[in-house]
Scaffold this motif. Sequence first.
Motif, PDB file in Angstrom:
ATOM      1  N   GLU A   1       0.842  -1.199   0.000  1.00 53.88           N
ATOM      2  CA  GLU A   1       0.000   0.000   0.000  1.00 53.88           C
ATOM      3  C   GLU A   1       0.887   1.263   0.000  1.00 53.88           C
ATOM      4  OE1 GLU A   1      -3.440   0.083   0.150  1.00 53.88           O
ATOM      5  OE2 GLU A   1      -3.211   2.260  -0.015  1.00 53.88           O
ATOM      6  N   ARG A   2       1.874   1.267   0.884  1.00 61.63           N
ATOM      7  CA  ARG A   2       2.747   2.445   0.994  1.00 61.63           C
ATOM      8  C   ARG A   2       3.555   2.653  -0.279  1.00 61.63           C
ATOM      9  NH1 ARG A   2       5.346   2.991   6.881  1.00 61.63           N
ATOM     10  NH2 ARG A   2       3.459   2.823   8.132  1.00 61.63           N
ATOM     11  N   PHE A   3       4.138   1.568  -0.800  1.00 58.74           N
ATOM     12  CA  PHE A   3       4.986   1.701  -1.991  1.00 58.74           C
ATOM     13  C   PHE A   3       4.144   2.167  -3.183  1.00 58.74           C
ATOM     14  CE2 PHE A   3       7.391   0.484  -5.684  1.00 58.74           C
ATOM     15  CZ  PHE A   3       8.685   0.843  -5.336  1.00 58.74           C
ATOM     16  N   ALA A   4       2.951   1.569  -3.322  1.00 66.28           N
ATOM     17  CA  ALA A   4       2.088   1.915  -4.458  1.00 66.28           C
ATOM     18  C   ALA A   4       1.668   3.389  -4.371  1.00 66.28           C
ATOM     19  CB  ALA A   4       0.861   1.008  -4.451  1.00 66.28           C
TER      20      ALA A   4
ATOM     21  N   PRO B   1       8.622 -22.462  -1.358  1.00 59.64           N
ATOM     22  CA  PRO B   1       9.477 -22.916  -2.474  1.00 59.64           C
ATOM     23  C   PRO B   1       9.671 -21.867  -3.563  1.00 59.64           C
ATOM     24  CG  PRO B   1       7.938 -24.651  -1.860  1.00 59.64           C
ATOM     25  CD  PRO B   1       7.555 -23.438  -1.065  1.00 59.64           C
ATOM     26  N   ILE B   2       8.803 -20.851  -3.653  1.00 66.80           N
ATOM     27  CA  ILE B   2       9.041 -19.879  -4.724  1.00 66.80           C
ATOM     28  C   ILE B   2      10.180 -18.921  -4.384  1.00 66.80           C
ATOM     29  CG2 ILE B   2       6.749 -20.087  -5.761  1.00 66.80           C
ATOM     30  CD1 ILE B   2       5.942 -17.504  -4.667  1.00 66.80           C
ATOM     31  N   VAL B   3      10.588 -18.879  -3.109  1.00 61.73           N
ATOM     32  CA  VAL B   3      11.796 -18.100  -2.789  1.00 61.73           C
ATOM     33  C   VAL B   3      12.995 -18.752  -3.491  1.00 61.73           C
ATOM     34  CG1 VAL B   3      13.340 -17.379  -0.923  1.00 61.73           C
ATOM     35  CG2 VAL B   3      10.867 -17.198  -0.632  1.00 61.73           C
ATOM     36  N   GLU B   4      13.047 -20.084  -3.462  1.00 61.90           N
ATOM     37  CA  GLU B   4      14.124 -20.808  -4.184  1.00 61.90           C
ATOM     38  C   GLU B   4      14.040 -20.516  -5.687  1.00 61.90           C
ATOM     39  OE1 GLU B   4      16.610 -22.594  -2.818  1.00 61.90           O
ATOM     40  OE2 GLU B   4      15.728 -21.759  -0.972  1.00 61.90           O
ATOM     41  N   PHE B   5      12.810 -20.452  -6.192  1.00 64.61           N
ATOM     42  CA  PHE B   5      12.570 -20.206  -7.620  1.00 64.61           C
ATOM     43  C   PHE B   5      13.176 -18.863  -8.046  1.00 64.61           C
ATOM     44  CE2 PHE B   5       9.705 -18.467 -10.931  1.00 64.61           C
ATOM     45  CZ  PHE B   5       9.573 -19.517 -11.829  1.00 64.61           C
ATOM     46  N   TYR B   6      13.087 -17.856  -7.138  1.00 61.68           N
ATOM     47  CA  TYR B   6      13.514 -16.500  -7.500  1.00 61.68           C
ATOM     48  C   TYR B   6      14.911 -16.134  -7.026  1.00 61.68           C
ATOM     49  CZ  TYR B   6       8.715 -15.097  -8.784  1.00 61.68           C
ATOM     50  OH  TYR B   6       7.484 -14.970  -9.384  1.00 61.68           O
ATOM     51  N   LYS B   7      15.448 -16.856  -6.008  1.00 62.99           N
ATOM     52  CA  LYS B   7      16.550 -16.227  -5.268  1.00 62.99           C
ATOM     53  C   LYS B   7      17.857 -16.048  -6.048  1.00 62.99           C
ATOM     54  CE  LYS B   7      18.731 -19.648  -2.320  1.00 62.99           C
ATOM     55  NZ  LYS B   7      18.586 -20.397  -1.105  1.00 62.99           N
ATOM     56  N   ALA B   8      18.032 -16.780  -7.151  1.00 67.50           N
ATOM     57  CA  ALA B   8      19.260 -16.577  -7.933  1.00 67.50           C
ATOM     58  C   ALA B   8      19.132 -15.391  -8.899  1.00 67.50           C
ATOM     59  CB  ALA B   8      19.573 -17.848  -8.714  1.00 67.50           C
ATOM     60  N   ARG B   9      17.960 -14.792  -8.982  1.00 66.20           N
ATOM     61  CA  ARG B   9      17.778 -13.693  -9.953  1.00 66.20           C
ATOM     62  C   ARG B   9      18.392 -12.387  -9.434  1.00 66.20           C
ATOM     63  NH1 ARG B   9      11.715 -14.368 -12.578  1.00 66.20           N
ATOM     64  NH2 ARG B   9      11.856 -16.615 -12.876  1.00 66.20           N
ATOM     65  N   PRO B  10      18.908 -11.542 -10.327  1.00 68.76           N
ATOM     66  CA  PRO B  10      19.513 -10.277  -9.869  1.00 68.76           C
ATOM     67  C   PRO B  10      18.489  -9.303  -9.285  1.00 68.76           C
ATOM     68  CG  PRO B  10      19.487 -10.394 -12.280  1.00 68.76           C
ATOM     69  CD  PRO B  10      19.025 -11.728 -11.781  1.00 68.76           C
ATOM     70  N   THR B  11      17.227  -9.561  -9.489  1.00 72.15           N
ATOM     71  CA  THR B  11      16.179  -8.647  -8.992  1.00 72.15           C
ATOM     72  C   THR B  11      15.508  -9.169  -7.722  1.00 72.15           C
ATOM     73  OG1 THR B  11      14.709  -9.745 -10.530  1.00 72.15           O
ATOM     74  CG2 THR B  11      15.609  -7.626 -11.233  1.00 72.15           C
ATOM     75  N   PHE B  12      16.098 -10.178  -7.071  1.00 71.17           N
ATOM     76  CA  PHE B  12      15.532 -10.709  -5.821  1.00 71.17           C
ATOM     77  C   PHE B  12      16.182 -10.000  -4.630  1.00 71.17           C
ATOM     78  CE2 PHE B  12      15.846 -13.564  -2.184  1.00 71.17           C
ATOM     79  CZ  PHE B  12      14.512 -13.920  -2.003  1.00 71.17           C
ATOM     80  N   ARG B  13      15.379  -9.535  -3.677  1.00 74.18           N
ATOM     81  CA  ARG B  13      15.907  -8.900  -2.464  1.00 74.18           C
ATOM     82  C   ARG B  13      15.163  -9.435  -1.245  1.00 74.18           C
ATOM     83  NH1 ARG B  13      18.745  -7.719  -5.869  1.00 74.18           N
ATOM     84  NH2 ARG B  13      19.806  -5.799  -6.407  1.00 74.18           N
TER      85      ARG B  13
ATOM     86  N   ASP C   1      12.037   0.537  -0.079  1.00 79.52           N
ATOM     87  CA  ASP C   1      12.140   1.517  -1.161  1.00 79.52           C
ATOM     88  C   ASP C   1      13.560   1.505  -1.747  1.00 79.52           C
ATOM     89  OD1 ASP C   1      10.084   3.524  -2.065  1.00 79.52           O
ATOM     90  OD2 ASP C   1      11.914   4.731  -2.080  1.00 79.52           O
ATOM     91  N   ALA C   2      14.564   1.498  -0.853  1.00 79.43           N
ATOM     92  CA  ALA C   2      15.960   1.502  -1.311  1.00 79.43           C
ATOM     93  C   ALA C   2      16.261   0.226  -2.091  1.00 79.43           C
ATOM     94  CB  ALA C   2      16.895   1.639  -0.106  1.00 79.43           C
ATOM     95  N   ALA C   3      15.793  -0.911  -1.573  1.00 77.26           N
ATOM     96  CA  ALA C   3      16.095  -2.195  -2.227  1.00 77.26           C
ATOM     97  C   ALA C   3      15.425  -2.276  -3.599  1.00 77.26           C
ATOM     98  CB  ALA C   3      15.625  -3.345  -1.341  1.00 77.26           C
ATOM     99  N   ILE C   4      14.192  -1.800  -3.695  1.00 77.48           N
ATOM    100  CA  ILE C   4      13.477  -1.896  -4.978  1.00 77.48           C
ATOM    101  C   ILE C   4      14.102  -0.950  -6.009  1.00 77.48           C
ATOM    102  CG2 ILE C   4      11.264  -1.573  -6.156  1.00 77.48           C
ATOM    103  CD1 ILE C   4       9.879  -2.539  -3.583  1.00 77.48           C
ATOM    104  N   ARG C   5      14.473   0.247  -5.575  1.00 78.24           N
ATOM    105  CA  ARG C   5      15.142   1.187  -6.499  1.00 78.24           C
ATOM    106  C   ARG C   5      16.418   0.568  -7.045  1.00 78.24           C
ATOM    107  NH1 ARG C   5      13.776   6.533  -6.450  1.00 78.24           N
ATOM    108  NH2 ARG C   5      12.192   7.032  -4.916  1.00 78.24           N
ATOM    109  N   GLU C   6      17.205   0.023  -6.122  1.00 76.80           N
ATOM    110  CA  GLU C   6      18.515  -0.510  -6.502  1.00 76.80           C
ATOM    111  C   GLU C   6      18.338  -1.718  -7.423  1.00 76.80           C
ATOM    112  OE1 GLU C   6      21.440  -3.419  -5.912  1.00 76.80           O
ATOM    113  OE2 GLU C   6      20.095  -3.326  -4.164  1.00 76.80           O
ATOM    114  N   ALA C   7      17.379  -2.591  -7.104  1.00 75.53           N
ATOM    115  CA  ALA C   7      17.153  -3.789  -7.932  1.00 75.53           C
ATOM    116  C   ALA C   7      16.597  -3.407  -9.304  1.00 75.53           C
ATOM    117  CB  ALA C   7      16.193  -4.744  -7.223  1.00 75.53           C
TER     118      ALA C   7
END
Length: 214
Positions: free
Chosen positions: A14-17, A170-182, A198-204
């Motif tokens: 809600e806050r980010f949106a 299990p979907i954390v495993e699915f995503y965690k090798a991606r450069p956009t996972f934080r 906010d900082a993590a999403i900007r950077e990713a």
Amino acid sequence: MLGPPGAGKGTQSERFARTHGLPKISTGDILREAGTAGTELGRRAKLTMDAGELVGDDVMIGIVGERLKRPDTVLGFVLDGFPRTIPQATALDALMEGRGPLVVVDIVVPKDVLLRRLAARRICGVCGVNAPIEWTTTCGVCGGDLVHRTDDSDGIVAERLKVYHRQTRPIVEFYKARPTFRKIDGNQPPDVVTASMDAAIREASVAAPGGVRL
Ligand code: AP5
């Protein structure tokens, strides 16, 4: 936005949106609204939700696929509560084709804190908004009575956590090798979580192949 029940996905989405002028798409809210409207989907989903189980993948993928066709999603969107299974995550990759990068944030909170938050949570029985601590009995938005969410009782919360570990973790495993996972520490005051998210999403977003600056 990933994380177990009570991690703060709804609060932070809600806050980010709001800050970034993006639509927040919460599959839990969509299902609860259908339940309140008394549609066939809503009636069936309510039975599943009140048992702490997940609504079927085909239904959920259909709902999100339709929602993402709306023009307000063209510049981006925040997904809260989807994907929740590997088939949903695979379907989301297909839905993201031709769009900007998919940034995945996993909010991490210890179990005892989750249990405390869900036991304490009140929502408005009329408009469904999460009640901040300063609202005692009535909703500050519409004046409705504050109530417990029907799936926040002890037994159902235990089932939701089991379902989370079995089907969603299990979907954390699915995503965690991606450069956009934080990963984000969600066991901090809400404003601190908001700032680190906010900082993590900007950077990713910038770091991603084909990335965009927020
Ligand atoms: P959904 O509504 O998505 O519920 P959930 O994932 O169990 O998550 P919650 O809403 O309980 O918690 P949250 O992480 O959003 O935390 P919140 O910000 O509210 O889904 C409900 C049901 O719908 C599912 O069980 C399933 O049946 C069905 N469903 C939905 N999507 C589906 C899908 N994709 N596939 C299949 N089925 C699906 O915060 C919780 C409380 O903590 C609040 O009171 C809040 O004020 C407080 N709080 C938040 N952050 C903090 C903080 N940093 N410090 C202190 N308190 C905090």
